[in-house]
Design an enzyme around this catalytic site. Structure first.
Site, mmCIF file in Angstrom:
data_model
loop_
_atom_site.group_PDB
_atom_site.id
_atom_site.type_symbol
_atom_site.label_atom_id
_atom_site.label_comp_id
_atom_site.label_asym_id
_atom_site.label_seq_id
_atom_site.Cartn_x
_atom_site.Cartn_y
_atom_site.Cartn_z
ATOM 1 N N LYS A 1 -14.945 -56.986 102.689
ATOM 2 C CA LYS A 1 -16.411 -57.004 102.643
ATOM 3 C C LYS A 1 -16.911 -57.953 101.556
ATOM 4 O O LYS A 1 -17.830 -58.745 101.780
ATOM 5 C CB LYS A 1 -16.933 -55.581 102.385
ATOM 6 C CG LYS A 1 -18.422 -55.480 102.129
ATOM 7 C CD LYS A 1 -18.814 -54.046 101.796
ATOM 8 C CE LYS A 1 -20.253 -53.925 101.404
ATOM 9 N NZ LYS A 1 -20.635 -52.533 101.107
ATOM 10 N N ASP A 2 -16.302 -57.888 100.372
ATOM 11 C CA ASP A 2 -16.756 -58.723 99.264
ATOM 12 C C ASP A 2 -16.354 -60.191 99.450
ATOM 13 O O ASP A 2 -17.096 -61.089 99.059
ATOM 14 C CB ASP A 2 -16.247 -58.173 97.940
ATOM 15 C CG ASP A 2 -16.883 -56.822 97.614
ATOM 16 O OD1 ASP A 2 -17.957 -56.511 98.170
ATOM 17 O OD2 ASP A 2 -16.295 -56.069 96.818
ATOM 18 N N LYS B 1 -28.380 -46.376 89.767
ATOM 19 C CA LYS B 1 -27.023 -45.993 89.384
ATOM 20 C C LYS B 1 -26.909 -45.888 87.869
ATOM 21 O O LYS B 1 -27.399 -46.756 87.143
ATOM 22 C CB LYS B 1 -26.007 -47.019 89.879
ATOM 23 C CG LYS B 1 -25.930 -47.123 91.391
ATOM 24 C CD LYS B 1 -24.948 -48.195 91.825
ATOM 25 C CE LYS B 1 -24.889 -48.277 93.340
ATOM 26 N NZ LYS B 1 -23.985 -49.350 93.779
ATOM 27 N N GLU C 1 -22.778 -35.967 74.832
ATOM 28 C CA GLU C 1 -23.443 -35.735 76.114
ATOM 29 C C GLU C 1 -23.412 -37.050 76.878
ATOM 30 O O GLU C 1 -23.940 -38.048 76.394
ATOM 31 C CB GLU C 1 -24.910 -35.345 75.906
ATOM 32 C CG GLU C 1 -25.127 -33.955 75.411
ATOM 33 C CD GLU C 1 -26.613 -33.605 75.322
ATOM 34 O OE1 GLU C 1 -27.484 -34.515 75.330
ATOM 35 O OE2 GLU C 1 -26.903 -32.408 75.227
ATOM 36 N N HIS D 1 -22.960 -54.934 95.349
ATOM 37 C CA HIS D 1 -23.393 -54.024 96.412
ATOM 38 C C HIS D 1 -24.789 -53.455 96.142
ATOM 39 O O HIS D 1 -25.166 -53.234 94.991
ATOM 40 C CB HIS D 1 -22.413 -52.856 96.541
ATOM 41 C CG HIS D 1 -21.013 -53.295 96.826
ATOM 42 N ND1 HIS D 1 -19.925 -52.555 96.446
ATOM 43 C CD2 HIS D 1 -20.516 -54.393 97.459
ATOM 44 C CE1 HIS D 1 -18.824 -53.170 96.823
ATOM 45 N NE2 HIS D 1 -19.151 -54.296 97.436
ATOM 46 N N TYR E 1 -19.985 -43.255 88.515
ATOM 47 C CA TYR E 1 -21.409 -43.554 88.554
ATOM 48 C C TYR E 1 -22.150 -42.540 89.394
ATOM 49 O O TYR E 1 -21.701 -42.108 90.435
ATOM 50 C CB TYR E 1 -21.700 -44.992 88.978
ATOM 51 C CG TYR E 1 -21.113 -45.466 90.271
ATOM 52 C CD1 TYR E 1 -21.892 -45.541 91.420
ATOM 53 C CD2 TYR E 1 -19.790 -45.873 90.341
ATOM 54 C CE1 TYR E 1 -21.357 -46.011 92.606
ATOM 55 C CE2 TYR E 1 -19.248 -46.337 91.528
ATOM 56 C CZ TYR E 1 -20.042 -46.400 92.658
ATOM 57 O OH TYR E 1 -19.514 -46.855 93.839
ATOM 58 N N ARG F 1 -10.859 -32.551 65.249
ATOM 59 C CA ARG F 1 -10.419 -32.090 66.573
ATOM 60 C C ARG F 1 -10.514 -33.154 67.639
ATOM 61 O O ARG F 1 -9.877 -33.063 68.678
ATOM 62 C CB ARG F 1 -11.258 -30.886 67.009
ATOM 63 C CG ARG F 1 -11.171 -29.695 66.082
ATOM 64 C CD ARG F 1 -12.231 -28.676 66.414
ATOM 65 N NE ARG F 1 -13.554 -29.291 66.189
ATOM 66 C CZ ARG F 1 -14.686 -28.863 66.740
ATOM 67 N NH1 ARG F 1 -14.677 -27.826 67.559
ATOM 68 N NH2 ARG F 1 -15.824 -29.463 66.476
#
Length: 181
Positions: free
Chosen positions: A167-168, A71, A28, A62, A131, A23
């Site tokens: 920003k980066d 994270k 998880e 970041h 995340y 199938r």
């Protein structure tokens, strides 16, 4: 669930047990109890983020100087090179990095603890990254460090010119970045 170490002992690679039959597949993607048993970390996630980016996009590096975020990062479409950088000045691994390829196919995840900067480069035509974070986004405490700072020395596997946010592009080098004391 299998936990593998990286070059930075607090950063883990997590591989789910995948059940496959005629199938399709099932796994998880997160089990709080099992994660705590295997890592010793009791993480409470309060926010889920989802980004879609094109090939050669680099997002990061970041972090939040207050309301720090752990994270749990995974890819549901495509492939990225996911990176963590130790931003804790008093750590023996300050300024060191580790990277791992995350993809929809390999189903790997990365645990990036508070005190580390996070970023990724998209290796496929496009990628969708999910995340979970252990604290909410706090723009007043959001910081970035230069993605290609030679003092960090990340070996980004890019195949073209990186696409960066403003920003980066303007993120300071590690020597000028606000870090964790």
């Amino acid at each position: 669930m299998k936990i593998s170490p990286t070059a930075l002992r607090e950063v883990f690679i997590i591989e789910p047990e995948v059940m496959v039959d005629e199938r399709g597949t099932f796994f998880e993607s997160f089990n709080e109890r099992r994660f705590a048993e295997l890592t010793g970390i009791e993480a409470r996630f309060v926010q889920d983020n989802h980004s879609r980016s094109l090939r050669n996009v680099v997002r990061g590096l970041h972090y939040q100087i207050r309301h720090t975020q752990g994270k749990l990062v995974r890819v549901v479409s495509g492939e990225v090179f996911d990176v963590a950088v130790d931003m804790r000045r008093n750590s023996p691994t300050f300024g060191s990095w580790t990277g791992v390829v995350l993809s929809a196919d390999n189903r790997r995840q990365t645990w990036i603890p508070p005190g580390f900067a996070h970023g990724f480069a998209v290796l496929s035509e496009a990628a969708e990254v999910l995340y979970k974070t252990t604290d909410y986004f706090a723009p007043e405490h959001a910081r970035a460090v230069c993605w290609n700072d030679p003092s960090i020395g990340i070996k980004w596997p890019l195949t073209g010119v990186p696409l960066l946010s403003e920003k980066d592009r303007n993120a300071p080098p590690l020597d000028d970045a606000e870090v964790f004391e």
